[in-house]
Scaffold this motif. Sequence first.
Motif, PDB file in Angstrom:
ATOM      1  N   GLU A  93       8.522  -1.897  10.106  1.00  0.00           N
ATOM      2  CA  GLU A  93       7.429  -0.940   9.873  1.00  0.00           C
ATOM      3  C   GLU A  93       7.662  -0.157   8.582  1.00  0.00           C
ATOM      4  O   GLU A  93       6.722   0.092   7.821  1.00  0.00           O
ATOM      5  CB  GLU A  93       7.293   0.017  11.063  1.00  0.00           C
ATOM      6  CG  GLU A  93       6.742  -0.655  12.299  1.00  0.00           C
ATOM      7  CD  GLU A  93       6.806   0.222  13.551  1.00  0.00           C
ATOM      8  OE1 GLU A  93       7.318   1.367  13.476  1.00  0.00           O
ATOM      9  OE2 GLU A  93       6.350  -0.251  14.600  1.00  0.00           O
ATOM     10  N   GLY A  94       8.907   0.224   8.326  1.00  0.00           N
ATOM     11  CA  GLY A  94       9.239   0.934   7.101  1.00  0.00           C
ATOM     12  C   GLY A  94       8.991   0.089   5.857  1.00  0.00           C
ATOM     13  O   GLY A  94       8.500   0.589   4.841  1.00  0.00           O
ATOM     14  N   VAL A  95       9.319  -1.189   5.929  1.00  0.00           N
ATOM     15  CA  VAL A  95       9.050  -2.100   4.814  1.00  0.00           C
ATOM     16  C   VAL A  95       7.550  -2.166   4.562  1.00  0.00           C
ATOM     17  O   VAL A  95       7.093  -2.055   3.411  1.00  0.00           O
ATOM     18  CB  VAL A  95       9.626  -3.511   5.097  1.00  0.00           C
ATOM     19  CG1 VAL A  95       9.093  -4.539   4.101  1.00  0.00           C
ATOM     20  CG2 VAL A  95      11.145  -3.478   5.068  1.00  0.00           C
ATOM     21  N   ASP A  96       6.765  -2.327   5.617  1.00  0.00           N
ATOM     22  CA  ASP A  96       5.304  -2.389   5.468  1.00  0.00           C
ATOM     23  C   ASP A  96       4.751  -1.119   4.820  1.00  0.00           C
ATOM     24  O   ASP A  96       3.869  -1.184   3.966  1.00  0.00           O
ATOM     25  CB  ASP A  96       4.630  -2.604   6.829  1.00  0.00           C
ATOM     26  CG  ASP A  96       4.827  -4.013   7.368  1.00  0.00           C
ATOM     27  OD1 ASP A  96       5.185  -4.926   6.584  1.00  0.00           O
ATOM     28  OD2 ASP A  96       4.632  -4.208   8.585  1.00  0.00           O
ATOM     29  N   GLU A  97       5.290   0.029   5.219  1.00  0.00           N
ATOM     30  CA  GLU A  97       4.798   1.289   4.670  1.00  0.00           C
ATOM     31  C   GLU A  97       5.208   1.472   3.207  1.00  0.00           C
ATOM     32  O   GLU A  97       4.432   2.006   2.400  1.00  0.00           O
ATOM     33  CB  GLU A  97       5.256   2.455   5.548  1.00  0.00           C
ATOM     34  CG  GLU A  97       4.540   2.444   6.891  1.00  0.00           C
ATOM     35  CD  GLU A  97       5.143   3.367   7.929  1.00  0.00           C
ATOM     36  OE1 GLU A  97       6.137   4.052   7.632  1.00  0.00           O
ATOM     37  OE2 GLU A  97       4.608   3.390   9.051  1.00  0.00           O
ATOM     38  N   LEU A  98       6.406   1.027   2.848  1.00  0.00           N
ATOM     39  CA  LEU A  98       6.798   1.081   1.430  1.00  0.00           C
ATOM     40  C   LEU A  98       5.957   0.115   0.602  1.00  0.00           C
ATOM     41  O   LEU A  98       5.561   0.447  -0.526  1.00  0.00           O
ATOM     42  CB  LEU A  98       8.284   0.764   1.268  1.00  0.00           C
ATOM     43  CG  LEU A  98       9.230   1.940   1.452  1.00  0.00           C
ATOM     44  CD1 LEU A  98      10.684   1.478   1.363  1.00  0.00           C
ATOM     45  CD2 LEU A  98       8.973   3.031   0.434  1.00  0.00           C
ATOM     46  N   LEU A  99       5.679  -1.055   1.136  1.00  0.00           N
ATOM     47  CA  LEU A  99       4.807  -1.991   0.432  1.00  0.00           C
ATOM     48  C   LEU A  99       3.420  -1.382   0.226  1.00  0.00           C
ATOM     49  O   LEU A  99       2.837  -1.532  -0.856  1.00  0.00           O
ATOM     50  CB  LEU A  99       4.694  -3.312   1.202  1.00  0.00           C
ATOM     51  CG  LEU A  99       5.895  -4.240   1.106  1.00  0.00           C
ATOM     52  CD1 LEU A  99       5.783  -5.370   2.125  1.00  0.00           C
ATOM     53  CD2 LEU A  99       6.050  -4.794  -0.305  1.00  0.00           C
ATOM     54  N   ALA A 100       2.919  -0.686   1.219  1.00  0.00           N
ATOM     55  CA  ALA A 100       1.598  -0.040   1.089  1.00  0.00           C
ATOM     56  C   ALA A 100       1.618   1.017  -0.015  1.00  0.00           C
ATOM     57  O   ALA A 100       0.668   1.124  -0.801  1.00  0.00           O
ATOM     58  CB  ALA A 100       1.178   0.581   2.417  1.00  0.00           C
ATOM     59  N   LEU A 101       2.694   1.781  -0.097  1.00  0.00           N
ATOM     60  CA  LEU A 101       2.813   2.798  -1.144  1.00  0.00           C
ATOM     61  C   LEU A 101       2.852   2.144  -2.531  1.00  0.00           C
ATOM     62  O   LEU A 101       2.203   2.621  -3.472  1.00  0.00           O
ATOM     63  CB  LEU A 101       4.064   3.643  -0.914  1.00  0.00           C
ATOM     64  CG  LEU A 101       4.319   4.778  -1.902  1.00  0.00           C
ATOM     65  CD1 LEU A 101       3.180   5.787  -1.882  1.00  0.00           C
ATOM     66  CD2 LEU A 101       5.643   5.463  -1.587  1.00  0.00           C
ATOM     67  N   ILE A 102       3.567   1.049  -2.654  1.00  0.00           N
ATOM     68  CA  ILE A 102       3.627   0.330  -3.932  1.00  0.00           C
ATOM     69  C   ILE A 102       2.257  -0.250  -4.273  1.00  0.00           C
ATOM     70  O   ILE A 102       1.796  -0.152  -5.419  1.00  0.00           O
ATOM     71  CB  ILE A 102       4.720  -0.761  -3.895  1.00  0.00           C
ATOM     72  CG1 ILE A 102       6.105  -0.108  -3.784  1.00  0.00           C
ATOM     73  CG2 ILE A 102       4.633  -1.663  -5.129  1.00  0.00           C
ATOM     74  CD1 ILE A 102       7.226  -1.081  -3.440  1.00  0.00           C
ATOM     75  N   ARG A 103       1.587  -0.849  -3.286  1.00  0.00           N
ATOM     76  CA  ARG A 103       0.239  -1.397  -3.526  1.00  0.00           C
ATOM     77  C   ARG A 103      -0.705  -0.314  -4.036  1.00  0.00           C
ATOM     78  O   ARG A 103      -1.509  -0.556  -4.930  1.00  0.00           O
ATOM     79  CB  ARG A 103      -0.327  -1.999  -2.238  1.00  0.00           C
ATOM     80  CG  ARG A 103       0.208  -3.343  -1.883  1.00  0.00           C
ATOM     81  CD  ARG A 103      -0.557  -3.917  -0.672  1.00  0.00           C
ATOM     82  NE  ARG A 103       0.230  -4.932  -0.050  1.00  0.00           N
ATOM     83  CZ  ARG A 103       0.958  -4.780   1.071  1.00  0.00           C
ATOM     84  NH1 ARG A 103       0.974  -3.637   1.708  1.00  0.00           N
ATOM     85  NH2 ARG A 103       1.645  -5.786   1.551  1.00  0.00           N
ATOM     86  N   GLN A 104      -0.619   0.877  -3.443  1.00  0.00           N
ATOM     87  CA  GLN A 104      -1.476   1.983  -3.885  1.00  0.00           C
ATOM     88  C   GLN A 104      -1.255   2.293  -5.356  1.00  0.00           C
ATOM     89  O   GLN A 104      -2.210   2.539  -6.100  1.00  0.00           O
ATOM     90  CB  GLN A 104      -1.202   3.235  -3.052  1.00  0.00           C
ATOM     91  CG  GLN A 104      -1.692   3.169  -1.638  1.00  0.00           C
ATOM     92  CD  GLN A 104      -1.192   4.352  -0.815  1.00  0.00           C
ATOM     93  OE1 GLN A 104      -0.370   5.146  -1.247  1.00  0.00           O
ATOM     94  NE2 GLN A 104      -1.697   4.448   0.411  1.00  0.00           N
ATOM     95  N   GLN A 105      -0.005   2.277  -5.788  1.00  0.00           N
ATOM     96  CA  GLN A 105       0.288   2.601  -7.186  1.00  0.00           C
ATOM     97  C   GLN A 105      -0.177   1.481  -8.114  1.00  0.00           C
ATOM     98  O   GLN A 105      -0.647   1.742  -9.229  1.00  0.00           O
ATOM     99  CB  GLN A 105       1.779   2.896  -7.376  1.00  0.00           C
ATOM    100  CG  GLN A 105       2.351   3.957  -6.462  1.00  0.00           C
ATOM    101  CD  GLN A 105       1.379   5.025  -6.014  1.00  0.00           C
ATOM    102  OE1 GLN A 105       0.792   5.726  -6.834  1.00  0.00           O
ATOM    103  NE2 GLN A 105       1.212   5.172  -4.704  1.00  0.00           N
ATOM    104  N   LEU A 106      -0.048   0.250  -7.669  1.00  0.00           N
ATOM    105  CA  LEU A 106      -0.558  -0.873  -8.460  1.00  0.00           C
ATOM    106  C   LEU A 106      -2.072  -0.785  -8.594  1.00  0.00           C
ATOM    107  O   LEU A 106      -2.619  -1.027  -9.679  1.00  0.00           O
ATOM    108  CB  LEU A 106      -0.152  -2.203  -7.811  1.00  0.00           C
ATOM    109  CG  LEU A 106       1.312  -2.590  -7.946  1.00  0.00           C
ATOM    110  CD1 LEU A 106       1.672  -3.703  -6.968  1.00  0.00           C
ATOM    111  CD2 LEU A 106       1.628  -3.004  -9.379  1.00  0.00           C
ATOM    112  N   THR A 107      -2.746  -0.423  -7.509  1.00  0.00           N
ATOM    113  CA  THR A 107      -4.198  -0.266  -7.541  1.00  0.00           C
ATOM    114  C   THR A 107      -4.588   0.873  -8.478  1.00  0.00           C
ATOM    115  O   THR A 107      -5.532   0.748  -9.269  1.00  0.00           O
ATOM    116  CB  THR A 107      -4.737  -0.033  -6.116  1.00  0.00           C
ATOM    117  OG1 THR A 107      -4.375  -1.157  -5.303  1.00  0.00           O
ATOM    118  CG2 THR A 107      -6.243   0.145  -6.115  1.00  0.00           C
TER     119      THR A 107
END
Length: 191
Positions: free
Chosen positions: A128-142
């Motif tokens: 779950e932590g990996v998924d949430e960090l990936l989401a944070l990175i995706r937000q910054q890429l967007t």
Amino acid sequence: MRNSREQTAQTRERIVETAARLYRERGINGIGVADLMSEAGLTHGGFYKHFESKEALIAEACTEALQATRAELRRKVDQANDADALAALVHSYLSKVHSDHPGHGCAIAAMGAEAIRDDGLGKVAMAEGVDELLALIRQQLTRKGSDDVDAKAHGILAALIGGLLLSRTMSSGNKAKAVLRDTSAFILKAI
């Protein structure tokens, strides 16, 4: 009655915070319940008043540690403009301070190898932590206007974790700094 519940909740939180720090410093299997409770200023016998098992504590400690990492990274990106937010995240994660203090750093880098061998709650919390960090990175890429954010987020997170781990294995501070600097540059150039 209320005071007792508040004290119980505070004690439980102290145990979780202590475990989150110690598991990142020493590894999940690097400290037993008795030593962990002693570090928290409590007796071993009180452990089971707060947790069903060591596995339950591991899951909560992983969640706590991962939330702290995300909160720190979120604070950094929220202070940056859209063009610089991803760089702020990368530089924060690949900082010398983060490398030198695993007890206050990313649980994935510190405990990930142990957690993947576990079939219980710790592995679930880590995923779950990996998924949430990936989401944070995706937000910054967007925010930056990148395309193919899923693939880039996977590559960035893998490079972040790998760079941090590699820096921690270096025999000198200068080599560790070079790994952090070069990994940051590699990530930012790649996107």
